[in-house]
Design a protein around this motif. Structure first.
Motif, PDB file in Angstrom:
ATOM      1  N   ILE A  19       0.841  -1.200   0.000  1.00 34.78           N
ATOM      2  CA  ILE A  19       0.000   0.000   0.000  1.00 34.78           C
ATOM      3  C   ILE A  19       0.875   1.249   0.000  1.00 34.78           C
ATOM      4  N   ASP A  20       1.902   1.251   0.827  1.00 34.12           N
ATOM      5  CA  ASP A  20       2.777   2.414   0.945  1.00 34.12           C
ATOM      6  C   ASP A  20       3.570   2.652  -0.344  1.00 34.12           C
ATOM      7  N   VAL A  79       0.439   3.430  -3.303  1.00 33.49           N
ATOM      8  CA  VAL A  79      -0.606   4.431  -3.067  1.00 33.49           C
ATOM      9  C   VAL A  79       0.035   5.701  -2.495  1.00 33.49           C
ATOM     10  N   MET A  93      -4.151   8.171  -0.373  1.00 30.19           N
ATOM     11  CA  MET A  93      -4.525   7.430   0.831  1.00 30.19           C
ATOM     12  C   MET A  93      -5.371   8.292   1.751  1.00 30.19           C
ATOM     13  N   ASN A 147       0.511   9.284  -0.642  1.00 25.90           N
ATOM     14  CA  ASN A 147      -0.071   9.741   0.622  1.00 25.90           C
ATOM     15  C   ASN A 147      -1.355  10.545   0.414  1.00 25.90           C
TER      16      ASN A 147
END
Length: 233
Positions: free
Chosen positions: A173-174, A177, A182, A179
């Motif tokens: 996810i990091d 995606v 997110m 920031n």
């Protein structure tokens, strides 16, 4: 990485078992507690709902989710599961198992803390947010189970699976995606979750009768829409 999530699920399970044990309270007091909890849920739901930044996405997600959830008959299937669990754990609990399970799962699994907490635990090794969530969920489970019954206990399972999945997928996810995206996803999921929690509060007060489980696909659809809108822009 899963320490915070394990403690969170354990807090829900243990507190709900304690809550069931203290169910022998006068009906008038039990009713008043349920009404107070319902009002608190309405306020929490409103606070969460106003975090949404794009209400077109929210409306499309809710209507699409309602159509998909009704087609899949999620509410009916969960009620059947609740009835089956009720027959296994005793007739006295049968009537409220499904309602308690669905309502408490939504309360514990929606909101920013249920997303940010596992991400913080995985990416930074910081479990403090999940520890805070555990105390809040534990107290809530105690109160809800004292009025709705043992169905709250089973909410610990989907909460654990949901948060553990986020934790284990955190690196991906990091990496993929941004920031900003997110933050948008969290805001819209929190908004949808707030609307569902608001509906739970109104349901418990017998103001309306919404098949909330049939709206659960909205939580997935809103993520897809946020990502799609972001790419189009």
């Amino acid at each position: 990485m899963l320490l915070g999530t394990i403690i969170n699920a354990a807090a829900i399970a243990v507190a709900s078992l304690i809550g069931v044990r203290i169910r022998n309270v006068p009906e008038e007091i039990s009713k008043l507690i349920m009404q107070a909890l319902s009002l608190a849920l309405i306020v929490i739901g409103i606070q969460m709902a106003v975090t949404g930044e794009n209400f077109l996405i929210i409306i499309i997600s809710l209507t699409s989710g309602a159509l998909l959830g009704s087609w899949l008959q999620i509410d009916e299937r969960l009620n059947q599961l609740g009835q089956w669990l009720g027959t296994k754990i005793g007739k006295n609990s049968q009537g409220n198992v499904a309602q308690a399970f669905v309502s408490s799962t939504l309360i514990f699994a929606t909101g920013a803390m249920a997303i940010i907490g596992p991400l913080e635990a995985a990416l930074r090794g910081d479990h403090s947010l999940l520890f805070t969530k555990s105390s809040i969920d534990g107290f809530s489970a105690l109160i809800i189970s004292s009025t709705l019954g043992i169905g709250v206990f089973f909410a610990a399972i989907p909460v654990f699976l949901y948060q553990a999945s986020i934790t284990l997928l955190a690196n991906q996810i990091d990496a993929f995606v941004p920031n900003m995206l997110m933050d948008m996803i969290i805001a819209e999921i929190t908004c949808i979750g707030g609307i569902l929690i608001l509906a739970i509060g109104l349901n418990l007060l017998n103001v309306i009768n919404v098949k909330i489980a049939n709206l659960l696909p909205s939580l997935v659809i809103v993520v897809l829409l946020v990502v799609s809108f972001q790419r189009l822009l």
